[in-house]
Design a protein around this motif. Structure first.
Motif, PDB file in Angstrom:
ATOM      1  N   ILE A 158       0.844  -1.197   0.000  1.00  0.00           N
ATOM      2  CA  ILE A 158       0.000   0.000   0.000  1.00  0.00           C
ATOM      3  C   ILE A 158       0.877   1.244   0.000  1.00  0.00           C
ATOM      4  O   ILE A 158       0.602   2.221  -0.709  1.00  0.00           O
ATOM      5  N   GLY A 159       1.955   1.214   0.784  1.00  0.00           N
ATOM      6  CA  GLY A 159       2.887   2.333   0.812  1.00  0.00           C
ATOM      7  C   GLY A 159       3.547   2.557  -0.533  1.00  0.00           C
ATOM      8  O   GLY A 159       3.745   3.704  -0.974  1.00  0.00           O
ATOM      9  N   VAL A 160       3.873   1.457  -1.217  1.00  0.00           N
ATOM     10  CA  VAL A 160       4.466   1.551  -2.551  1.00  0.00           C
ATOM     11  C   VAL A 160       3.480   2.227  -3.506  1.00  0.00           C
ATOM     12  O   VAL A 160       3.845   3.134  -4.266  1.00  0.00           O
ATOM     13  N   LEU A 161       2.231   1.824  -3.468  1.00  0.00           N
ATOM     14  CA  LEU A 161       1.211   2.408  -4.351  1.00  0.00           C
ATOM     15  C   LEU A 161       1.017   3.896  -4.077  1.00  0.00           C
ATOM     16  O   LEU A 161       0.829   4.694  -5.003  1.00  0.00           O
ATOM     17  N   LYS A 162       1.066   4.273  -2.812  1.00  0.00           N
ATOM     18  CA  LYS A 162       0.913   5.689  -2.461  1.00  0.00           C
ATOM     19  C   LYS A 162       2.035   6.531  -3.076  1.00  0.00           C
ATOM     20  O   LYS A 162       1.787   7.609  -3.627  1.00  0.00           O
ATOM     21  N   VAL A 163       3.262   6.040  -2.979  1.00  0.00           N
ATOM     22  CA  VAL A 163       4.410   6.769  -3.530  1.00  0.00           C
ATOM     23  C   VAL A 163       4.313   6.853  -5.049  1.00  0.00           C
ATOM     24  O   VAL A 163       4.561   7.908  -5.652  1.00  0.00           O
ATOM     25  N   PHE A 164       3.947   5.758  -5.692  1.00  0.00           N
ATOM     26  CA  PHE A 164       3.835   5.744  -7.152  1.00  0.00           C
ATOM     27  C   PHE A 164       2.770   6.727  -7.630  1.00  0.00           C
ATOM     28  O   PHE A 164       2.952   7.414  -8.640  1.00  0.00           O
ATOM     29  N   LYS A 165       1.658   6.789  -6.919  1.00  0.00           N
ATOM     30  CA  LYS A 165       0.593   7.717  -7.309  1.00  0.00           C
ATOM     31  C   LYS A 165       1.085   9.158  -7.223  1.00  0.00           C
ATOM     32  O   LYS A 165       0.889   9.957  -8.148  1.00  0.00           O
ATOM     33  N   LYS A 166       1.761   9.493  -6.132  1.00  0.00           N
ATOM     34  CA  LYS A 166       2.262  10.849  -5.937  1.00  0.00           C
ATOM     35  C   LYS A 166       3.320  11.219  -6.973  1.00  0.00           C
ATOM     36  O   LYS A 166       3.382  12.360  -7.456  1.00  0.00           O
ATOM     37  N   ALA A 167       4.155  10.224  -7.342  1.00  0.00           N
ATOM     38  CA  ALA A 167       5.257  10.476  -8.283  1.00  0.00           C
ATOM     39  C   ALA A 167       4.822  10.356  -9.734  1.00  0.00           C
ATOM     40  O   ALA A 167       5.611  10.633 -10.645  1.00  0.00           O
ATOM     41  N   GLY A 168       3.585   9.909  -9.972  1.00  0.00           N
ATOM     42  CA  GLY A 168       3.102   9.774 -11.338  1.00  0.00           C
ATOM     43  C   GLY A 168       3.642   8.563 -12.073  1.00  0.00           C
ATOM     44  O   GLY A 168       3.667   8.543 -13.313  1.00  0.00           O
TER      45      GLY A 168
END
Length: 323
Positions: free
Chosen positions: A22-32
């Motif tokens: 979930i943390g990985v997905l959050k970072v990917f969303k923020k970074a595009g």
């Protein structure tokens, strides 16, 4: 201008450590960072199913932080199953007939299946997800890697067994429609996402196997704990793999049969992971997670560790993906 490569995200198994995804997905969303398809094994299949069904990383985090162990584990069946297993063992030792069916696990997994149905939609099929989804399991009879997904056989690069099922709400079980001669892996189509997650999470000894047709399915981690290979089969050009499995760190509190079985299982499957990821993944993310992987109360810690690891990998991902 050249088209962007198709990006696949492989989410591996690792009990509650799977919340790091979930943390990985959050970072990917923020970074595009784009995610065109996702595949999951065991705990990773839970997060993959929610994400592919359209839930945002923030929504998945909220769901995870609100979970209790009783939402996932069928505690009510443990005592009865232990008694049935003990009776079977005693009868075998004494060479006397045993009239009852001995369960093949301590829990049935129905709570986990119900939980997935609650959030992805009752009996939602793979072709109904927002992005392509792949989930792994293993047929314990012969070690065949089983891939739950959707699409035509021509969509995948290979000669494999395609078995299509029609899920009947009336009888509650998949009905086989057609079979093509098997060669390597097996693709199962027409299976509800929740049933696939339950099969992929059926850690041998802890959860009973899931029967689909004549197949007896257990945790996909037996063969493919981080399903980067599966994404290649699904057509991904660029694969990011997240490995939250056994890291070599000492687990201090192995105080019950669940932790004993799970940690033993993870040690065994960890041996083959590195070699497979070397050949199938472009980037591998390994969150640094210490302590008890079964403690659901540490969900926030697991998610935070996933965020830290993903953030450290962003430069590598962008360099390899866009250059």
């Amino acid at each position: 201008m050249a088209a962007r490569p198709l990006v696949g995200l492989a989410l591996g198994g690792g009990v509650m450590r799977g919340m790091a995804h979930i943390g990985v997905l959050k970072v990917f969303k923020k970074a595009g960072i784009p995610i065109d398809m996702v595949a999951g094994t065991s705990a990773g299949s839970f997060v993959a199913a929610l994400y592919a069904s359209g839930h945002s990383p923030e929504r998945i985090e909220k769901i995870a932080l609100g979970l209790h162990s009783c939402d996932i584990f069928d505690y009510g069946t443990i005592h009865l199953n232990l008694l049935l297993i003990a009776g079977d063992v005693i009868s075998r030792v004494l060479h006397i007939p045993y009239p009852l069916r001995s369960p093949m696990g301590l829990m049935c997994g129905h709570r986990l299946e119900a939980l997935i149905n609650k959030y992805v939609g009752q009996n939602r099929l793979f072709g109904q997800t927002e992005i392509p989804l792949g989930i792994t399991a293993v047929d314990v009879r012969d070690g065949t890697l089983v891939l739950f997904l959707e699409g035509n056989s021509a969509d995948h690069e290979t000669k494999s067994l395609i078995v299509e099922y029609l899920y009947s709400k009336d009888i509650g079980t998949p009905v086989k429609l057609k079979t093509i001669v098997p060669l390597e892996d097996v693709f199962l189509k027409g299976i509800p996402v929740a049933l696939a997650v339950r099969a992929s999470s059926a850690v041998p000894g802890i959860f009973e196997p899931v029967r689909v047709g004549d197949r007896i399915l257990v945790d996909g981690g037996v063969r493919e704990n981080v399903p980067a290979y599966v994404l290649r089969r699904m057509g991904a050009d660029f694969v990011i793999a997240v490995d939250v499995g056994y890291s070599g760190h000492r687990v201090v509190d192995i105080s019950n049969i669940f932790k004993l079985l799970a940690n033993s299982f993870e040690i065994v499957v960890s041996e083959s992971i590195n070699l497979k990821l070397e050949h199938c993944a472009d980037v591998v993310i390994r969150p640094l997670i210490k302590g008890d992987p079964w403690d659901i109360k540490r969900a926030k810690y697991f998610i935070d560790q996933g965020e830290l690891a993903a953030a450290k990998s962003l430069d590598e991902i962008k360099r390899k993906l866009y250059n």
